[in-house]
Design a protein around this motif. Structure first.
Motif, PDB file in Angstrom:
ATOM      1  N   THR A 122       2.729  -4.515  34.569  1.00  0.00           N
ATOM      2  CA  THR A 122       3.261  -3.708  35.248  1.00  0.00           C
ATOM      3  C   THR A 122       4.916  -3.754  35.600  1.00  0.00           C
ATOM      4  O   THR A 122       5.470  -4.862  35.870  1.00  0.00           O
ATOM      5  N   PHE A 123       5.562  -2.694  35.459  1.00  0.00           N
ATOM      6  CA  PHE A 123       6.872  -2.639  35.406  1.00  0.00           C
ATOM      7  C   PHE A 123       7.355  -1.230  36.334  1.00  0.00           C
ATOM      8  O   PHE A 123       6.767  -0.593  36.599  1.00  0.00           O
ATOM      9  N   PHE A 124       8.543  -1.603  36.716  1.00  0.00           N
ATOM     10  CA  PHE A 124       9.123  -0.584  37.797  1.00  0.00           C
ATOM     11  C   PHE A 124      10.403  -0.165  37.544  1.00  0.00           C
ATOM     12  O   PHE A 124      11.526  -0.638  36.962  1.00  0.00           O
ATOM     13  N   TYR A 125      10.632   1.079  37.988  1.00  0.00           N
ATOM     14  CA  TYR A 125      11.898   1.799  37.924  1.00  0.00           C
ATOM     15  C   TYR A 125      12.250   2.258  39.222  1.00  0.00           C
ATOM     16  O   TYR A 125      11.335   2.848  40.176  1.00  0.00           O
ATOM     17  N   SER A 126      13.494   2.321  39.671  1.00  0.00           N
ATOM     18  CA  SER A 126      14.015   2.950  40.838  1.00  0.00           C
ATOM     19  C   SER A 126      15.041   4.092  40.686  1.00  0.00           C
ATOM     20  O   SER A 126      16.382   3.497  40.096  1.00  0.00           O
ATOM     21  N   ASP A 127      15.043   5.228  41.142  1.00  0.00           N
ATOM     22  CA  ASP A 127      15.970   6.339  40.851  1.00  0.00           C
ATOM     23  C   ASP A 127      16.869   6.050  42.115  1.00  0.00           C
ATOM     24  O   ASP A 127      16.727   6.425  43.317  1.00  0.00           O
ATOM     25  N   CYS A 128      18.119   5.436  42.025  1.00  0.00           N
ATOM     26  CA  CYS A 128      18.959   5.442  43.158  1.00  0.00           C
ATOM     27  C   CYS A 128      20.168   6.534  43.178  1.00  0.00           C
ATOM     28  O   CYS A 128      21.124   6.329  43.706  1.00  0.00           O
ATOM     29  N   LYS A 129      19.829   7.748  42.626  1.00  0.00           N
ATOM     30  CA  LYS A 129      20.388   8.948  42.526  1.00  0.00           C
ATOM     31  C   LYS A 129      21.833   8.887  42.369  1.00  0.00           C
ATOM     32  O   LYS A 129      22.738   9.501  42.957  1.00  0.00           O
ATOM     33  N   VAL A 130      22.282   8.042  41.212  1.00  0.00           N
ATOM     34  CA  VAL A 130      23.622   7.903  40.981  1.00  0.00           C
ATOM     35  C   VAL A 130      24.254   9.145  40.148  1.00  0.00           C
ATOM     36  O   VAL A 130      25.196   9.576  39.987  1.00  0.00           O
ATOM     37  N   ASP A 150      18.999   3.127  37.737  1.00  0.00           N
ATOM     38  CA  ASP A 150      20.440   3.842  37.433  1.00  0.00           C
ATOM     39  C   ASP A 150      21.381   3.002  38.280  1.00  0.00           C
ATOM     40  O   ASP A 150      22.753   3.428  37.966  1.00  0.00           O
ATOM     41  N   GLN A 151      21.271   2.027  39.062  1.00  0.00           N
ATOM     42  CA  GLN A 151      22.149   1.199  39.601  1.00  0.00           C
ATOM     43  C   GLN A 151      22.079  -0.138  38.951  1.00  0.00           C
ATOM     44  O   GLN A 151      21.280  -0.779  39.152  1.00  0.00           O
ATOM     45  N   PRO A 152      22.980  -0.385  38.229  1.00  0.00           N
ATOM     46  CA  PRO A 152      22.977  -1.566  37.124  1.00  0.00           C
ATOM     47  C   PRO A 152      22.979  -2.715  37.758  1.00  0.00           C
ATOM     48  O   PRO A 152      22.537  -3.572  37.131  1.00  0.00           O
ATOM     49  N   ASP A 153      23.423  -3.070  38.974  1.00  0.00           N
ATOM     50  CA  ASP A 153      23.510  -4.396  39.783  1.00  0.00           C
ATOM     51  C   ASP A 153      22.056  -4.632  39.864  1.00  0.00           C
ATOM     52  O   ASP A 153      21.950  -6.119  40.359  1.00  0.00           O
TER      53      ASP A 153
END
Length: 442
Positions: free
Chosen positions: A38-46, A93-96
Motif C-alpha cells: 500500500t502506497f500513499f500520495y498527498s495533494d498539498c495544493k502546490v 507535490d510538497q517535496p519535503d
C-alpha cells in the motif's frame, strides 16, 4: 463532518501500514518495508502538475490518498500545505515530505530564458540580453536585421513563462524602451522564413512544435536520466500570419491545433526534434542534480520552431507545462517510469518515452556532507518539519480547521478548444510560405 470522517479513515489506513498493531509494521521498516503493498500520495495544493500526478497515482490499485493540512503562510501571503502531521508519504507535490519528488535542482537553467540562452544561443534565432535597461554584451543593430528592415522583435522577461511577460516591438530601439528597471529580458528578432500552418481555408498561421521531455533519478541511481516523448502537439496563433504585426494574437502561438503525430510533416520534422532535444539535454545535464535519499523526476515542455528548410530553432522550455485531459496517457506512462510501484501494464504510450543519452554526470555529494547539511537546515526550523507521532494523528485531524472547497484548478490547463470552430484538417496543415517573408514571432 463527512470530510473529517473520510480524512480520519485515510489516516487510519496510513497508520496501519507504517505502524500496525503493537508496532509490528514499524519493526519491518514502515514506509521502507520492501514488502509493502500500500502506497500513499498527498495533494498539498502546490499547483502545477502535482494535482495531475496525484490523480494519476490515485487510479492505481494499492495507492491511497492521504489528507493535507495547513502548514504556514509564505512571505507572499500564500497558504502552504503539507501532509497531515508532517508525515512522509510516497508522493507529494510538497517535496519535503515524500519519497518521490517531482522536482530536481537545476530546473531553472531550462525554465529561465536568460539562463537557457546562456548555453543554447547557437540553437536559437539571434538572441540578445537586457538587464536593468542596459544591453549585456554586443547589442543588436538598433533597427535592422540582415536582409530585412521590416522587423518584429520579441522582448521576453526571463523569469516568466506560458506566453506571459512577452512584449512585441517594431525595432530593437523600441525593445529597449519597453524594458523596466531591475528586470532581465531576452530579446530576439523574428525568424526570417518561417514554416506556416494552413487550415482548410488555406489561411496561414504562425505555429511551433510542443514536445515533452522528462528527467528522472531513481533512489539507488546517482545519474539523472533523460527521456523524450514521441508526441506533443502543434501550437498555432489565434489570428492569421502577418510578418510585421505586433498583435499578440498574430505573433504568439498558444492554441493547440492538432496532435504533432497527426501533422503531415511529423515524419520529416521528428529527426530535427530529436537532434535539437539531444543537444539541449547534453548541454543542460551538467547543471542538474537530484536528491540523494529519494527518487526524483520532472516534466518539461519544449517549444521548437521550423523554418521553410525544416531547420529547427529552440524557443523556450517550460517547467511543469500545462496539460489537458488528453495528456493523461502521457502522464501515466511517465509515472510508470518514475514511480513504478503498482503501475499499469506498459502499453503503446509507454513505448513513446525513450531515453536520451546517457550523459556523463558529476558525482553526487558525499552522503555524510548531505546529512550534515540537512541537519543544519532542520535545526533552524525543526518544529516546522517534525512529524507527528502516528498515535496522535487522529487527534490532530479531528482538531484541524477545514477550508472552503477550492475552485477548480485551471493553472495547468490550456484554454479549451471548441472543435466546432476548427478550420484545420491534417492533410491541409503543412505548407511553406510561397516566398520567405519574415516571421511574426519566436
Amino acid at each position: 463532518t463527512e470530510e473529517m470522517t473520510s480524512e480520519i479513515s485515510d489516516i487510519k489506513r496510513y497508520i496501519s501500514v507504517v505502524k500496525g498493531e503493537n508496532g509490528e509494521m514499524a519493526k519491518l521498516g514502515g514506509l521502507q518495508n520492501p514488502s509493502r503493498t500500500t502506497f500513499f500520495y498527498s495533494d498539498c495544493k502546490v499547483g502545477g502538475l502535482g494535482r495531475w500526478f496525484c490523480e494519476t497515482l490515485g487510479e492505481r490499485d494499492g495507492w491511497e490518498k492521504y489528507p493535507a493540512q495547513k502548514w504556514f503562510v509564505s512571505q507572499a501571503g500564500c497558504q502552504i500545505y503539507c501532509p497531515v502531521g508532517k508525515v512522509t508519504v510516497d508522493y507529494s507535490d510538497q517535496p519535503d515530505f515524500c519519497l518521490n519528488t517531482s522536482s530536481l535542482s537545476g530546473s531553472d537553467w531550462l525554465e529561465d530564458k536568460a539562463k537557457l540562452a546562456s548555453f543554447t544561443r547557437h540553437m536559437m534565432t539571434p538572441t540578445y540580453d537586457i538587464v536593468d535597461q542596459k544591453w549585456i554584451g554586443d547589442p543588436p543593430s538598433m533597427d535592422l536585421c540582415p536582409g530585412d528592415p521590416a522587423l518584429v522583435w520579441f522582448v521576453k522577461e526571463s523569469d516568466k513563462n506560458y506566453a506571459t511577460g512577452i512584449h512585441l516591438a517594431g525595432t530593437a530601439t523600441e525593445a529597449m524602451e519597453i524594458a523596466k528597471p531591475n528586470t532581465s529580458y531576452v530579446v530576439q528578432p523574428h525568424l526570417a522564413n518561417p514554416m506556416l500552418f494552413f487550415g482548410d481555408d488555406n489561411i496561414p498561421y504562425k505555429f511551433n512544435l510542443r514536445v515533452y521531455i522528462a528527467a528522472h533519478s531513481p533512489t539507488d541511481d546517482p545519474t539523472v536520466h533523460w527521456y523524450l516523448h514521441k508526441g506533443g502537439y502543434i501550437a498555432k496563433a489565434k489570428q492569421p500570419y502577418c510578418p510585421i504585426s505586433t498583435d499578440r494574437d498574430v505573433a504568439i502561438s498558444r492554441d493547440r491545433a492538432m496532435p504533432f503525430m497527426d501533422w503531415p510533416g511529423f515524419e520529416k520534422a521528428w529527426p530535427a526534434v530529436e537532434v535539437t532535444v539531444t543537444e539541449l539535454l547534453k548541454l543542460a545535464h551538467p547543471k542538474f542534480s537530484a536528491p540523494v535519499a529519494k527518487s526524483s523526476f520532472e516534466l518539461f515542455g519544449v517549444d521548437i520552431m521550423l523554418d521553410n528548410d525544416w531547420n529547427p530553432f529552440l524557443l523556450e522550455v517550460n517547467r511543469s507545462p500545462r496539460v489537458l485531459d488528453m495528456d493523461r496517457p502521457m502522464l501515466r506512462a511517465l509515472l510508470t517510469i518514475c514511480v513504478p510501484k503498482y503501475a499499469p501494464p506498459k502499453g503503446d504510450e509507454f513505448k513513446r518515452w525513450s531515453e536520451v543519452g546517457p550523459f556523463p554526470s558529476p558525482p553526487r555529494p558525499d552522503a555524510s556532507d548531505v546529512q550534515q547539511r540537512d541537519a543544519s537546515n532542520k535545526s533552524e526550523d525543526s518544529e516546522a518539519h517534525t512529524p507527528t507521532d502516528p498515535d496522535n494523528l487522529i487527534k490532530l485531524a479531528e482538531s484541524m480547521p477545514r477550508d472552503d472547497p477550492p475552485p477548480p484548478d485551471s493553472s495547468t490547463k490550456d484554454p479549451p478548444l471548441d472543435p466546432s470552430t476548427s478550420t484545420t484538417s491534417p492533410d491541409s496543415a503543412l505548407h511553406s510560405t510561397p516566398t520567405p517573408p519574415p516571421a511574426a514571432d519566436q
